[in-house]
Structures are given as C-alpha cells and as structure tokens.
Design an enzyme around this catalytic site. Sequence first.
Site, PDB file in Angstrom:
ATOM      1  N   GLY A   9       0.837  -1.207   0.000  1.00 43.81           N
ATOM      2  CA  GLY A   9       0.000   0.000   0.000  1.00 43.81           C
ATOM      3  C   GLY A   9       0.864   1.246   0.000  1.00 43.81           C
ATOM      4  O   GLY A   9       2.006   1.224  -0.477  1.00 43.81           O
ATOM      5  N   HIS A 174       2.929   5.285  20.367  1.00 42.88           N
ATOM      6  CA  HIS A 174       2.658   6.008  19.133  1.00 42.88           C
ATOM      7  C   HIS A 174       1.174   6.330  19.149  1.00 42.88           C
ATOM      8  O   HIS A 174       0.346   5.466  18.985  1.00 42.88           O
ATOM      9  CB  HIS A 174       3.016   5.113  17.944  1.00 42.88           C
ATOM     10  CG  HIS A 174       2.877   5.795  16.626  1.00 42.88           C
ATOM     11  ND1 HIS A 174       3.377   7.043  16.375  1.00 42.88           N
ATOM     12  CD2 HIS A 174       2.307   5.386  15.476  1.00 42.88           C
ATOM     13  CE1 HIS A 174       3.123   7.367  15.118  1.00 42.88           C
ATOM     14  NE2 HIS A 174       2.470   6.392  14.560  1.00 42.88           N
TER      15      HIS A 174
HETATM   16  N1  APR Z   1      -1.198  -9.791   3.930  1.00 43.08           N
HETATM   17  C1  APR Z   1      -0.528  -8.924   3.126  1.00 43.08           C
HETATM   18  N2  APR Z   1      -0.961  -7.683   2.873  1.00 43.08           N
HETATM   19  C2  APR Z   1      -2.092  -7.289   3.447  1.00 43.08           C
HETATM   20  C3  APR Z   1      -2.834  -8.123   4.313  1.00 43.08           C
HETATM   21  C4  APR Z   1      -2.337  -9.433   4.541  1.00 43.08           C
HETATM   22  N3  APR Z   1      -2.972 -10.303   5.335  1.00 43.08           N
HETATM   23  N4  APR Z   1      -3.931  -7.458   4.726  1.00 43.08           N
HETATM   24  C5  APR Z   1      -3.878  -6.240   4.169  1.00 43.08           C
HETATM   25  N5  APR Z   1      -2.766  -6.138   3.386  1.00 43.08           N
HETATM   26  C6  APR Z   1      -2.332  -5.018   2.563  1.00 43.08           C
HETATM   27  C7  APR Z   1      -3.478  -4.326   1.833  1.00 43.08           C
HETATM   28  O1  APR Z   1      -3.888  -5.084   0.698  1.00 43.08           O
HETATM   29  C8  APR Z   1      -2.840  -2.993   1.461  1.00 43.08           C
HETATM   30  O2  APR Z   1      -2.263  -3.026   0.180  1.00 43.08           O
HETATM   31  O3  APR Z   1      -1.763  -3.992   3.346  1.00 43.08           O
HETATM   32  C9  APR Z   1      -1.742  -2.813   2.539  1.00 43.08           C
HETATM   33  C10 APR Z   1      -1.970  -1.613   3.427  1.00 43.08           C
HETATM   34  O4  APR Z   1      -1.842  -0.478   2.640  1.00 43.08           O
HETATM   35  P1  APR Z   1      -2.672   0.859   2.826  1.00 43.08           P
HETATM   36  O5  APR Z   1      -4.104   0.509   3.034  1.00 43.08           O
HETATM   37  O6  APR Z   1      -2.293   1.781   1.718  1.00 43.08           O
HETATM   38  O7  APR Z   1      -2.163   1.428   4.207  1.00 43.08           O
HETATM   39  P2  APR Z   1      -0.837   2.274   4.474  1.00 43.08           P
HETATM   40  O8  APR Z   1      -1.135   3.718   4.383  1.00 43.08           O
HETATM   41  O9  APR Z   1       0.283   1.727   3.660  1.00 43.08           O
HETATM   42  O10 APR Z   1      -0.583   1.952   6.014  1.00 43.08           O
HETATM   43  C11 APR Z   1      -0.201   0.654   6.411  1.00 43.08           C
HETATM   44  O11 APR Z   1       1.082   1.402   8.267  1.00 43.08           O
HETATM   45  O12 APR Z   1       1.396   3.526   9.127  1.00 43.08           O
HETATM   46  C12 APR Z   1       0.687   2.321   9.241  1.00 43.08           C
HETATM   47  O13 APR Z   1      -1.444   2.991  10.190  1.00 43.08           O
HETATM   48  C13 APR Z   1      -0.803   2.508   9.052  1.00 43.08           C
HETATM   49  O14 APR Z   1      -1.405   0.313   9.836  1.00 43.08           O
HETATM   50  C14 APR Z   1      -1.233   1.119   8.693  1.00 43.08           C
HETATM   51  C15 APR Z   1      -0.018   0.602   7.908  1.00 43.08           C
END
Ligand code: APR
Length: 310
Positions: A9, A174
């Site tokens: 993500g 955090h």
């Molecule tokens: N296995 C692999 N990837 C996963 C899984 C899983 N079981 N579940 C969710 N994902 C992926 C999603 O498909 C998505 O692409 O995790 C990614 C998360 O990306 P975003 O929704 O863009 O979130 P992002 O802004 O990158 O934040 C990720 O980091 O800073 C922290 O609070 C934030 O917990 C969040 C994390």
Amino acid sequence: MKITVIGAGHVGATAAYRIAEKQLAKHVVLLDILEGIPQGKALDMFEAGPVCLFDTKIRGTNDYRDTADSDIVVITAGLARKPGMSREDLLMKNAGIVRDVTDQVMRHSNNPIIIMVSNPLDIMTHVGHVRSKLPSSRVIGMAGVLDTARFRTFIADELDVSVQDVNAFVLGGHGDSMVPVVKYTNVAGIPITELMSAETIASLVDRTRKGGAEIVNYLKEGSAYYAPAASAVEMIDAIVNDRKRILPCSALLDGQYGIDKVYIGVPVKLGKNGIESILEIDLDKKELEGLRKSASIVKENCDNLASLLS
Ligand code: APR
C-alpha cells in the site's frame, strides 16, 4: 542483503522504492494479498533503476516463498479504520493480519530482523514478537523516528533553521500518549527553552501529538506515508550499515524506566544486530509518569490479545 516489505500500500510501496533508491539491498520483495498490485508497483519501481541509477532487483509477489531468507522484513500490512468500526475492532483485525503475516514470514526466513509499521504500532510489535519467537532485539517498532521527525520539522519551521540542526526525542506510545521530551530537544546544542517561549513549545508538542490526525484530516481517506516510510528506511539504513544510530524505537523493555515486558518507544542503539542496547535516560517525574501511562495502555491491549496469539 534481501529486504521484504509486506503490504504494497502507501507506506509499503514508498518504503520499497526508497530502499531501492538508497541501494540498501540487492533484492527487495514487495508482497501483498492483492493480486497484481505488488507485481505492478514493483515492476514500475524496477524500471526506474536506469534513470535513478540503482541496480536493486525489486519483485512483487503474493507468494511468501519469494520472501525466503530475508535479512530484514518490514510489516506494513493492515486495514484502515472503516466507518462504524471501533478502535477495538480495528485492533483485533490488524492483530489477526499481523499474526498471520508474521507466521508466514517465519516459515521462510530463519532469523530476520522485523520492523513493524502497522498500527496500533506498539501492540502490533508485541504481536510480531510473540508469533516470531525472535529475540526482542530483532523485532522493532517504527514510531519514535516518525514522531521525532514531525517534532523536528515543526521546530525548524518555527525558528527558520535547518532540520539538520534540530535534535529531539519523542518517547512513549505512538498515538495520543506519546511523550515529547523537551529537556533533550535542542538546536545545534542550544536547548529550545532558550529559543522559544513555553507557549510555543507547548503548541508544537501538541501539534506533534496530533501529527497523524492532521494529515488524515486533509487526506480524508488513508493516512500519512511519506514520512512513515522514510522513518522506517532510516532504521533500515542504521541496521544495514551497522551505524549504531541512537533512534527512538518501540522496544521490549525489561525493567528499564520501571516498565517490564512491554513494547514502548525509547532511545535504542541500532546496528547490524537490530537493537544493540536500550538507553535509559533521565526523565523528570511528569515524563516518566507519561511513559508508564503509555506502557500500561499498551499492556492492557496486549493482554486482551492473549487468546488470539496463543
Ligand atoms: N497480507 C498482506 N498484505 C495485506 C494483508 C495481509 N494479510 N492485509 C492487508 N494487506 C495489505 C493491503 O492489501 C494494502 O495493500 O496492506 C496494505 C496496506 O496499505 P494501505 O491501506 O495503503 O495502508 P498504508 O497507508 O500503507 O498503512 C499501512 O502502516 O502507518 C501504518 O497505520 C498505518 O497500519 C497502517 C499501515
């Protein structure tokens, strides 16, 4: 050096690209459950190599076998909070995701260093530690570097000085319970108390505490990712290059600050073995109380996850 980033993500993809640009690894693997997304993003980054002059091989995948023998694994997988979802619901969902991700990672890599980025950070770092069974020196949470970067940005902006000269420490959890330590905050060695009024410092501390929310309010959907990714990569740089940097990270305390068996943000020395030591700095009564309060909130949440993690 092989570095895997789980979650393609916003944070994960930005971190993977920055790792490649800084040539911190020969191989970068970007993994997500979404089919096509990690493959497409990784290929796009890989094709920037000739322009940005890096030879890092970046591969996107949905298959944990491609993560085999990773030296460092950055976990950013998780869900964002959706309307109607309570904090507890989100906590349970993300704890389940981080548990499964950690289990899969450990099936294919023997002794990686895990850098946790998924929120709620300190609790997810606990999940990663419990499930990986790695020594706590190898499971580290990224929060303090980001919170400190925000505090330093606001101070430099306020004083119109270079960010390079601003040193600060933000400890604790955090989130709302973070503890910016004003006493150790200075500009080129000059305490900020000599450069700013108490009111200005208090307002910058408050803005730092709400730094994540300030960005979410602008974006509406999703949360910050440039500074979080850069912060995770600063930790990776310290490990890959064995820099012995002193950075605030979420670390498992073992009696330091009167806190036992809880992940919380404290200054640590980061080198090739992960956390090489935890620094116990002198805090005043209010700061120490803040840190302990932060830790008790984290502990309570971790205790509630016991059945999910057993
Ligand atoms: N296995 C692999 N990837 C996963 C899984 C899983 N079981 N579940 C969710 N994902 C992926 C999603 O498909 C998505 O692409 O995790 C990614 C998360 O990306 P975003 O929704 O863009 O979130 P992002 O802004 O990158 O934040 C990720 O980091 O800073 C922290 O609070 C934030 O917990 C969040 C994390």
